[in-house]
Design a protein around this motif. Structure first.
Motif, PDB file in Angstrom:
ATOM      1  N   PRO A  85       0.849  -1.202   0.000  1.00 14.30           N
ATOM      2  CA  PRO A  85       0.000   0.000   0.000  1.00 14.30           C
ATOM      3  C   PRO A  85       0.878   1.243   0.000  1.00 14.30           C
ATOM      4  N   GLY A  86       0.309   2.353  -0.316  1.00 17.14           N
ATOM      5  CA  GLY A  86       1.045   3.610  -0.270  1.00 17.14           C
ATOM      6  C   GLY A  86       1.724   3.984  -1.566  1.00 17.14           C
ATOM      7  N   LEU A  87       1.286   3.365  -2.674  1.00 13.76           N
ATOM      8  CA  LEU A  87       1.846   3.701  -3.976  1.00 13.76           C
ATOM      9  C   LEU A  87       0.946   4.750  -4.623  1.00 13.76           C
ATOM     10  N   PHE A  88       1.539   5.852  -5.071  1.00 11.13           N
ATOM     11  CA  PHE A  88       0.766   6.960  -5.615  1.00 11.13           C
ATOM     12  C   PHE A  88       1.062   7.150  -7.096  1.00 11.13           C
ATOM     13  N   TYR A  89       0.604   6.203  -7.885  1.00 11.09           N
ATOM     14  CA  TYR A  89       0.695   6.292  -9.338  1.00 11.09           C
ATOM     15  C   TYR A  89      -0.263   5.265  -9.932  1.00 11.09           C
ATOM     16  N   ASP A  90      -0.484   5.402 -11.227  1.00 14.81           N
ATOM     17  CA  ASP A  90      -1.395   4.510 -11.926  1.00 14.81           C
ATOM     18  C   ASP A  90      -0.981   4.495 -13.390  1.00 14.81           C
ATOM     19  N   PRO A  91      -1.007   3.398 -14.082  1.00 13.99           N
ATOM     20  CA  PRO A  91      -1.367   2.062 -13.629  1.00 13.99           C
ATOM     21  C   PRO A  91      -0.196   1.377 -12.926  1.00 13.99           C
ATOM     22  N   ILE A  92      -0.523   0.461 -12.035  1.00 13.93           N
ATOM     23  CA  ILE A  92       0.473  -0.345 -11.333  1.00 13.93           C
ATOM     24  C   ILE A  92       0.760  -1.579 -12.170  1.00 13.93           C
ATOM     25  N   LYS A  93       2.064  -1.871 -12.374  1.00 11.51           N
ATOM     26  CA  LYS A  93       2.460  -3.012 -13.200  1.00 11.51           C
ATOM     27  C   LYS A  93       3.516  -3.851 -12.485  1.00 11.51           C
ATOM     28  N   VAL A  94       3.518  -5.141 -12.792  1.00 13.96           N
ATOM     29  CA  VAL A  94       4.573  -6.012 -12.300  1.00 13.96           C
ATOM     30  C   VAL A  94       5.899  -5.462 -12.804  1.00 13.96           C
ATOM     31  N   GLY A  95       6.896  -5.425 -11.956  1.00 14.01           N
ATOM     32  CA  GLY A  95       8.202  -4.906 -12.318  1.00 14.01           C
ATOM     33  C   GLY A  95       8.413  -3.458 -11.919  1.00 14.01           C
ATOM     34  N   ASP A  96       7.369  -2.779 -11.455  1.00 15.38           N
ATOM     35  CA  ASP A  96       7.518  -1.399 -11.007  1.00 15.38           C
ATOM     36  C   ASP A  96       8.456  -1.327  -9.804  1.00 15.38           C
ATOM     37  N   LEU A  97       9.098  -0.168  -9.641  1.00 13.41           N
ATOM     38  CA  LEU A  97       9.770   0.088  -8.384  1.00 13.41           C
ATOM     39  C   LEU A  97       8.662   0.223  -7.361  1.00 13.41           C
ATOM     40  N   GLN A  98       8.815  -0.434  -6.237  1.00 17.02           N
ATOM     41  CA  GLN A  98       7.733  -0.412  -5.270  1.00 17.02           C
ATOM     42  C   GLN A  98       8.089   0.260  -3.969  1.00 17.02           C
ATOM     43  N   TRP A  99       9.280   0.805  -3.897  1.00 19.94           N
ATOM     44  CA  TRP A  99       9.617   1.567  -2.708  1.00 19.94           C
ATOM     45  C   TRP A  99      10.833   2.423  -2.983  1.00 19.94           C
ATOM     46  N   ASN A 100      10.948   3.521  -2.234  1.00 21.44           N
ATOM     47  CA  ASN A 100      12.132   4.368  -2.324  1.00 21.44           C
ATOM     48  C   ASN A 100      13.379   3.537  -2.060  1.00 21.44           C
ATOM     49  N   PHE A 101      14.453   3.952  -2.608  1.00 20.03           N
ATOM     50  CA  PHE A 101      15.775   3.395  -2.357  1.00 20.03           C
ATOM     51  C   PHE A 101      16.038   2.062  -3.037  1.00 20.03           C
ATOM     52  N   GLU A 102      15.205   1.682  -4.025  1.00 21.83           N
ATOM     53  CA  GLU A 102      15.658   0.601  -4.904  1.00 21.83           C
ATOM     54  C   GLU A 102      16.838   1.175  -5.666  1.00 21.83           C
ATOM     55  N   LYS A 103      17.817   0.341  -5.908  1.00 19.52           N
ATOM     56  CA  LYS A 103      19.017   0.793  -6.595  1.00 19.52           C
ATOM     57  C   LYS A 103      19.252  -0.055  -7.829  1.00 19.52           C
ATOM     58  N   ILE A 104      19.757   0.558  -8.892  1.00 17.76           N
ATOM     59  CA  ILE A 104      20.052  -0.147 -10.134  1.00 17.76           C
ATOM     60  C   ILE A 104      21.498   0.162 -10.495  1.00 17.76           C
ATOM     61  N   LEU A 105      22.285  -0.896 -10.657  1.00 23.45           N
ATOM     62  CA  LEU A 105      23.686  -0.745 -11.025  1.00 23.45           C
ATOM     63  C   LEU A 105      23.811  -0.899 -12.531  1.00 23.45           C
ATOM     64  N   ILE A 106      24.480   0.074 -13.150  1.00 25.83           N
ATOM     65  CA  ILE A 106      24.611   0.117 -14.607  1.00 25.83           C
ATOM     66  C   ILE A 106      26.093   0.017 -14.960  1.00 25.83           C
ATOM     67  N   GLY A 107      26.407  -0.799 -15.948  1.00 30.84           N
ATOM     68  CA  GLY A 107      27.792  -0.957 -16.387  1.00 30.84           C
ATOM     69  C   GLY A 107      28.272   0.208 -17.219  1.00 30.84           C
ATOM     70  N   LYS A 108      29.582   0.208 -17.509  1.00 31.59           N
ATOM     71  CA  LYS A 108      30.185   1.260 -18.333  1.00 31.59           C
ATOM     72  C   LYS A 108      29.583   1.307 -19.729  1.00 31.59           C
ATOM     73  N   ASP A 109      29.016   0.180 -20.158  1.00 33.55           N
ATOM     74  CA  ASP A 109      28.401   0.113 -21.489  1.00 33.55           C
ATOM     75  C   ASP A 109      26.995   0.696 -21.513  1.00 33.55           C
TER      76      ASP A 109
END
Length: 136
Positions: A85-109
């Motif tokens: 609960p507490g998500l403020f957007y629409d539409p909600i989809k599988v794979g969405d970020l679901q909380w603050n502070f998710e991190k994504i590491l990206i390579g040099k490429d």
């Protein structure tokens, strides 16, 4: 994140932060200065100064999703299996970020390497993956 920024200060490594208000409306600031005042004086507070780049507030999910996040989420496995609960957007989809502070590491490429659950917060939790990417 400051610990990682300090540790990798001389490396080809950059931390980029994108505030969003889509999670329990925890980022009410509108301007960059309002957001920075919140960081300095509220959370984490105590005069905290980030050693990384903080961009303007953006949508990371839903109809107002920034295209960067469409790309990043499409390239990484998601970290949640059910919606909170507490998500403020629409539409909600599988794979969405679901909380603050998710991190994504990206390579040099420029390709996303992995995505971390928001509970992964200790600098040592990221170092092996960062070192691997820096040495590729």
């Amino acid at each position: 994140m400051n610990a990682l920024a300090e540790y990798y200060a001389d490396a080809d490594f950059e931390i980029l932060a994108f505030p969003s208000n889509q999670f329990e409306l925890q980022e009410p600031g509108v301007t960059g200065e309002e957001i920075m005042n919140g960081i300095r004086h509220v959370r984490p507070g105590g005069g905290f100064e980030p050693l990384f780049t903080i961009f303007q507030k953006t949508g990371v999910n839903g109809a107002k999703e920034n295209g960067l996040y469409t790309f990043l989420k499409g390239a990484c496995d998601y970290t949640f299996t059910e919606f909170w609960p507490g998500l403020f957007y629409d539409p909600i989809k599988v794979g969405d970020l679901q909380w603050n502070f998710e991190k994504i590491l990206i390579g040099k490429d420029g390709k996303p390497y992995t995505r971390y659950h928001p509970s992964v917060i200790l600098a040592n939790s990221f170092k092996d993956d960062i070192d691997y990417l820096l040495n590729m």
